[in-house]
Write a protein that holds these residues in place. Structure first.
Motif, PDB file in Angstrom:
ATOM      1  N   ARG A 130      -3.984  -4.621   1.936  1.00 23.01           N
ATOM      2  CA  ARG A 130      -2.547  -4.308   1.824  1.00 23.01           C
ATOM      3  C   ARG A 130      -1.688  -5.521   2.188  1.00 23.01           C
ATOM      4  NH1 ARG A 130      -3.845   1.377   2.894  1.00 23.01           N
ATOM      5  NH2 ARG A 130      -4.325   0.926   5.063  1.00 23.01           N
ATOM      6  N   SER A 134       1.045  -7.418  -0.189  1.00 25.41           N
ATOM      7  CA  SER A 134       2.437  -7.588   0.230  1.00 25.41           C
ATOM      8  C   SER A 134       2.849  -9.051   0.125  1.00 25.41           C
ATOM      9  CB  SER A 134       2.629  -7.106   1.670  1.00 25.41           C
ATOM     10  OG  SER A 134       2.277  -5.747   1.766  1.00 25.41           O
ATOM     11  N   VAL A 159       4.345  -3.202  -5.521  1.00 27.76           N
ATOM     12  CA  VAL A 159       3.520  -3.316  -4.314  1.00 27.76           C
ATOM     13  C   VAL A 159       3.115  -1.920  -3.831  1.00 27.76           C
ATOM     14  CG1 VAL A 159       3.595  -3.971  -1.867  1.00 27.76           C
ATOM     15  CG2 VAL A 159       4.415  -5.570  -3.625  1.00 27.76           C
ATOM     16  N   HIS A 163      -0.610  -0.568  -3.099  1.00 28.92           N
ATOM     17  CA  HIS A 163      -1.008  -0.002  -1.805  1.00 28.92           C
ATOM     18  C   HIS A 163      -1.644   1.375  -1.989  1.00 28.92           C
ATOM     19  CE1 HIS A 163       1.712  -2.659   0.980  1.00 28.92           C
ATOM     20  NE2 HIS A 163       0.762  -3.327   0.363  1.00 28.92           N
TER      21      HIS A 163
END
Ligand code: AMP
Ligand code: GLY
Length: 418
Positions: A130, A134, A159, A163
């Motif tokens: 993650r 990011s 994003v 995720h």
């Protein structure tokens, strides 16, 4: 030559249909096969993944060449076991089949070979994955590292979507163990193409290019499938691009596999993006694409059995496959509900009325005189023509003759090229 084809889908029907035309053939078996394959080969009810059973069958039948269609038995080591029994095999051994089984392995081979691919990183912890997403931003691609039946890839536009994919793969394990690690990749932009190369461990021969349609519905909408149709050749793919793919991707990777002591024999299927910076590798598969194989073989003029046998014996050098000048289109008929839940057993009528096209069976079963659907993708209807438009018109008339209310197909296969 006595030949055993392993598998029972549209790809294997196309392989059997073409092998059956070879003057080198004395007898052809297919295991497990299906109702369509039974028209050209003797079918044996034995799962493709039953490695011991397939080897025992090949020995018992005195087979000269085993041709393995799907990836699952290859990743289980069927080709090694067949060769271990002293029988020639078209298909990579387990170590070379890892080019399809593990995305990380493919990336390592491509990097070592200097083959252009997307920038990537691999993660075994969701948190680290993650953080990386990011930092990189979107669009970005998240892939389950193992085999996930072609469904473990999310091209994330945001994003948040990336995720969510990481949570699905690594935490919810929606694809099981395949999500234990993920590969996160730069998103490549361009036209996507499938390129096939026959390989004998040392020599790679270009064996056609095709484009397929992965979405279930017209307009490239709906969920991803194994492929709802394909066409070949692909007008977007130039001769210069073909030469670049063979010289910069296929041959260096084949050399790299040989240098590692795991030479690749069989068909190497490169999924490529034709980017503004040139062709870049998305992934390798270690078998023919399905339905691409059905479209390709409709165009092949050469003796397929001769080529597969040469590949299995390390004697491809000097061969050059001949193709008809025609274009080919293949449209898949699937059971309503596919790629989600669907019902097996509906009857398909009218196949005997089809003219001007070839019907390959992908998931069918015979019940007396009746042909029943038995799978998600059930039929592949293909034709060749002077132009793609001619081929598509021929396929359209053939499909109109098929009476199968429980089936559906896309009406726009080839739209990008037309
Ligand atoms: P794969 O299972 O690796 O073939 O991925 C499935 C599909 O996701 C491919 O056919 C592409 O359409 C898309 N895809 C995979 N990797 C990338 C990438 N790096 N950039 C853009 N699209 C990708
Ligand atoms: N049609 C894509 C594949 O066979 O993987």
């Amino acid at each position: 030559m006595k030949v055993l084809v392993v598998g029972g889908g549209g790809r294997e029907h196309a392989l059997c249909w073409k092998i059956a035309q070879s003057p080198l053939l004395t007898r052809l078996w297919c295991a497990p096969g299906n109702a369509g394959i039974a028209q050209v080969a003797e079918c044996v009810d034995l799962a493709a993944e039953d490695v011991e059973g397939q080897v025992a069958l090949a020995v018992r039948l005195g087979i000269d060449l085993v041709v393995v269609g799907p990836e699952a038995p290859l990743t289980l080591g069927l080709a090694d076991a067949v060769r271990g029994a002293g029988i020639a095999c078209f298909g990579p051994g387990q170590a070379a089949a890892a080019l399809e089984g593990s995305k990380t392995f493919t990336k390592q081979v491509a990097d070592a070979a200097g083959a252009p691919t997307a920038a990537w990183a691999r993660f075994t912890q969701a948190e680290a994955a993650r953080d990386y997403v990011s930092a990189q931003g979107a669009p970005i691609v998240v892939k389950a590292d193992g085999l996930a039946a072609g469904k473990g890839v999310v091209v994330a536009a945001s994003v948040a979507e990336a995720h969510a994919a990481i949570a699905d793969f690594m935490e919810a394990r929606v694809h099981g163990a395949a999500g234990a690690s993920v590969v996160i990749e730069e998103c490549l932009v361009g036209e996507e193409i499938s390129v096939f190369a026959l390989c004998d461990g040392k020599t790679a021969l270009f064996f056609g290019a095709a484009q397929d349609h992965k979405r279930a519905f017209d307009g490239d909408l709906g969920p991803n499938t194994g492929g709802m149709g394909a066409y070949s050749p692909a007008p977007a793919f130039t001769d210069a691009q073909r030469d670049a793919v063979m010289a910069r991707i296929i041959r260096p990777c084949l050399d790299e596999m040989a240098a590692r002591g795991t030479p690749f024999t069989g068909v190497l299927f490169a999924g490529l993006m034709l980017t503004a910076q040139g062709p870049r590798l998305i992934e390798f598969n270690v078998r023919f694409g399905d339905p691409e194989c059905q479209a390709l073989l409709l165009r092949l003029e050469s003796d397929l059995l001769e080529l597969l046998d040469a590949a299995a014996h390390g004697r491809l050098a000097g061969h050059s496959p001949r193709w008809r000048a025609d274009a080919a289109i293949l449209v898949v008929l699937a059971t309503r509900g596919y790629p989600g839940a669907y019902r097996n057993g509906s009857e398909i009528r009218g196949l005997e009325a089809v003219r001007g096209a070839q019907v390959f069976h992908a998931g069918t079963r015979r019940d007396g005189a009746r042909i029943l659907a038995h799978g998600g993708r059930v039929l592949g209807v293909g034709a060749t023509g002077a132009t793609l438009a001619d081929a598509r018109a021929a396929v359209g008339s053939a499909i109109a003759a098929i009476d199968w209310p429980e089936g559906f197909c896309r009406g726009d296969i080839g739209w990008r090229a037309l």
